[in-house]
Design a protein around this motif. Structure first.
Motif, short mmCIF file in Angstrom:
data_model
loop_
_atom_site.label_atom_id
_atom_site.label_comp_id
_atom_site.label_asym_id
_atom_site.label_seq_id
_atom_site.Cartn_x
_atom_site.Cartn_y
_atom_site.Cartn_z
N SER A 262 3.68 -2.00 -3.92
CA SER A 262 3.81 -3.03 -2.90
C SER A 262 2.51 -3.74 -2.57
CB SER A 262 4.44 -2.47 -1.63
OG SER A 262 5.80 -2.23 -1.89
N HIS A 263 1.36 -3.08 -2.80
CA HIS A 263 0.18 -3.93 -2.63
C HIS A 263 0.09 -4.98 -3.72
CE1 HIS A 263 -3.19 -5.72 -0.84
NE2 HIS A 263 -3.59 -5.89 -2.07
N PRO A 264 0.16 -4.60 -5.02
CA PRO A 264 0.22 -5.66 -6.02
C PRO A 264 1.32 -6.68 -5.71
CG PRO A 264 -0.12 -3.57 -7.10
CD PRO A 264 0.09 -3.26 -5.64
N GLY A 311 -4.39 2.18 -1.23
CA GLY A 311 -4.63 3.18 -0.18
C GLY A 311 -4.93 2.61 1.19
N HIS A 312 -5.24 1.28 1.27
CA HIS A 312 -5.55 0.74 2.60
C HIS A 312 -4.32 0.70 3.52
CE1 HIS A 312 -5.06 -3.56 0.75
NE2 HIS A 312 -3.91 -3.10 1.17
N HIS A 313 -3.15 0.97 2.96
CA HIS A 313 -1.97 1.06 3.83
C HIS A 313 -1.81 2.46 4.38
CE1 HIS A 313 -0.39 -2.90 2.70
NE2 HIS A 313 -0.95 -2.64 1.53
N MET A 314 -2.69 3.37 3.96
CA MET A 314 -2.46 4.79 4.23
C MET A 314 -3.66 5.47 4.87
SD MET A 314 -0.74 5.52 0.56
CE MET A 314 -0.68 7.26 0.86
CU LIG Z 1 -2.15 -3.92 0.70
#
Ligand SMILES: [Cu+2]
Ligand code: HEM
Length: 564
Positions: A262-264, A311-314
């Motif tokens: 989902s980040h890509p 990882g910035h979502h976590m």
């Molecule tokens: Cu992201």
């Protein structure tokens, strides 16, 4: 060189363009549409579908905002609220924004801009569309019938334990993924193999570069989501332990898998918006795009860097401290190619001969709003501030600035810009500007107040709130209504244009882009002879106004001095 001479006009008659059959009229009837292999018709069918999805998602958004007008129950109970925002998020992400620019505008214009007759695999293209429809039905029915309330992220362990109807929804997204992958494969093959003579990689329109980079992500990232959802489905259906800690699974693993896609995927959403803006900025400042190769390469860089930062979502999920630091540092890197784009657009505008036609208003809106969205992303990528802002309305505001202020504005700009070419009709420019003003104002009122709400600690996905948040929530809902009125006016304007719009000329904006070299609306095979391109798509310095506005489509040669 004398390329022009060797491809002299085959049909000299001036009336020629008018009596050619076009892609809308050469065959009629529902069946001819349902079985068409013409990329333009498929693009128009995507357009109709994603607009329907946007409408549905928009109604859900208004319901959410209406519920939040007052603290406590306003129009629905808490459970219904959870389902409505799940529907809103899932429809907007999977059914609207991901297929919006590539499916509709990309399908229509990618082959034309390459001087090709169609995409590389026309049957696969039609299959992608039907897979999209099939997945969409699964998804929407799954959520509604199953009362799914997981949000569009299906986080475990909740989704693993919730009712089995989640399976419908995950299968819907699984199916939609194939549509996305197949479209990506098709576009990559088309760009590599179908370019007209004279279109080398340095002359590729920046729209194509953006769609190309998007396609690469679609092909590489979407399978990860598909497998994740398959694992979740197997866990639910067969009781295999993957994500649910109660049976020995790991819920954080789900977050890793999910965000690895989902980040890509947020670049699948934003790159196409940027791709459209390139074309708008070029046409409406009548200048070569400043730093063409840097802009092109920044799309590729974003596509690749996008894989390194999930990882910035976590940050708050309990990962090791070292990995949070690495992810934070890598996240800052993403700002570089994004900044390159914004600076290059501004540099193109500088000393350009700018016209503020409605498509350009959306492009300028994009630059302003995407910049706000991007910079607030840096706040979220900073470890210390993210601990405070995570899961608050600040995040909601941030991603709406990127997705609506960015992609939706880019999409709308492209829709206005290419509407005359697609439909053969003009729309009412004054109403278009009124709609833009309402959309721009409504958007900022809705979402700027959410930055404030979030920084004061209002959590996202809550149905209720403390009395001190009331004024800001009221303001945000008020903005959403203004936004709604703006979209309504736009819809009426486009419908009126279809019914009674003035006939569009071949190149109403005087663009040097290759797609304007076809007739309006394009005929079934785009060009009746192979076009030969002898200049770049932004070479305004070597085109006369007469040539641009009057159109030289009849000989399909974009004449210029840079022939190779
Ligand atoms: Cu992201
Ligand atoms: C056009 C006007 C829109 C309005 C007024 C609006 C409003 C909202 C609201 C109020 C929420 C719930 C926030 C929460 O409690 O967490 C939300 C969530 C969301 N919106 Fe929108 N939205 C709009 C457009 C869009 C668009 C175009 C997209 C997609 C590109 C989008 C994507 C999302 C997503 C992904 C969520 C999160 C859903 C979830 O938490 O599962 N929205 N929106």
């Amino acid at each position: 060189m004398t390329t022009e001479a060797t491809t002299a006009p085959a049909h000299g008659a001036p009336a020629h363009g008018d009596d050619l059959p076009n892609y809308l009229t050469h065959e009629r009837g529902i069946k001819s549409w349902m079985t068409t292999l013409d990329h333009k018709r498929i693009g128009m069918m995507y357009l109709a579908s994603i607009l329907a999805a946007f409408f549905l998602g928009g109604v859900m958004a208004l319901l959410v905002r209406t519920e939040l007008l007052f603290a406590g129950r306003t129009i629905m109970n808490a459970d219904t609220y959870n389902q409505v925002f799940t529907l809103h998020g899932a429809i907007m992400v999977f059914l609207f924004i991901i297929p919006s620019v590539p499916g509709a505008l990309g399908n229509f214009f990618l082959p034309i801009m390459l001087g090709a007759k169609d995409v590389a695999f026309p049957r696969l293209n039609l299959a992608s569309f039907y897979i999209y429809c099939f997945g969409a039905i699964f998804l929407v029915i799954g959520i509604i019938v199953g009362h799914v309330d997981t949000g569009w992220t299906f986080y475990t362990p909740y989704s693993a334990r919730a009712d089995n109807s989640v399976i419908w929804m995950t299968m819907g997204v699984f199916i939609l993924g194939f549509s996305s992958i197949l479209t990506g494969v098709n576009f990559i093959a088309t760009v590599h193999t179908m370019r007209a003579p004279g279109i080398n990689w340095r002359r590729l329109p920046l729209f194509i570069w953006g769609i190309y980079a998007t396609s690469v992500i679609q092909v590489l990232a979407t399978p990860v989501l598909a497998i994740t959802l398959l694992l979740l489905t197997m866990e639910k259906a067969l009781g295999i332990a993957v994500f649910d800690p109660a049976i020995g699974g790991d819920p954080v693993l789900f977050q890793h898998f999910f965000w690895f896609y989902s980040h890509p995927a947020v670049y699948i959403m934003i790159l196409p918006g940027m791709a459209v803006v390139n074309e708008l900025i070029g046409t409406f400042s009548r200048r070569k795009i400043f730093g063409y190769m840097f802009v092109a390469m920044s799309s590729v860089a974003l596509a690749l860097l996008g894989f390194l930062v999930w990882g910035h979502h976590m940050f708050t999920s309990g990962m090791s401290e070292y990995s949070t630091m690495v992810f934070s540092a890598l996240t800052f890197l993403v700002a570089i190619p994004s900044g390159v784009k914004v600076f290059n657009w501004v540099a193109t505008l500088y000393q350009g001969s700018i016209s503020l036609a409605s498509p350009m208003l959306y492009a300028l809106g994009f630059i302003a709003l995407f910049t706000i969205g991007g910079v607030t992303g840096l706040f979220l990528g900073t470890l210390s501030t993210d601990i405070h802002l995570h899961d608050t309305y600040f995040v909601v505001a941030h991603f709406h600035y990127v997705m609506v202020g960015g992609t939706v504005f880019g999409f709308l700009g492209g829709l206005h810009y290419w509407w005359p070419k697609m439909t053969g009709k003009m729309y009412d420019e004054n109403w278009a500007r009124v709609a833009w003003l309402l959309v721009f104002t409504g958007f900022n009122v809705t979402f700027f107040s959410q930055f404030v709400l979030g920084s004061q600690g209002m959590p996202r996905r809550y149905y209720d709130y403390l009395p001190r948040f009331h004024n800001l929530h009221m303001t945000s809902s008020g903005g959403a209504y203004i936004l709604g009125v703006g979209f309504l006016i736009m819809a009426v304007m486009f419908i009126k244009s279809l019914r009674s719009g003035a006939k569009a000329s071949e190149n109403p904006w005087g663009s040097a882009g290759y797609e304007w070299l076809t007739t309006t609306p394009p005929h079934p095979h785009n060009f009746d002879e192979q076009p030969v391109i002898t200049r770049g798509p932004y070479d305004y310095h070597i085109c006369t106004d007469l040539e641009l506005f009057e159109g030289h489509h009849k000989d399909f040669v974009a004449s210029g001095s840079e022939a190779e």
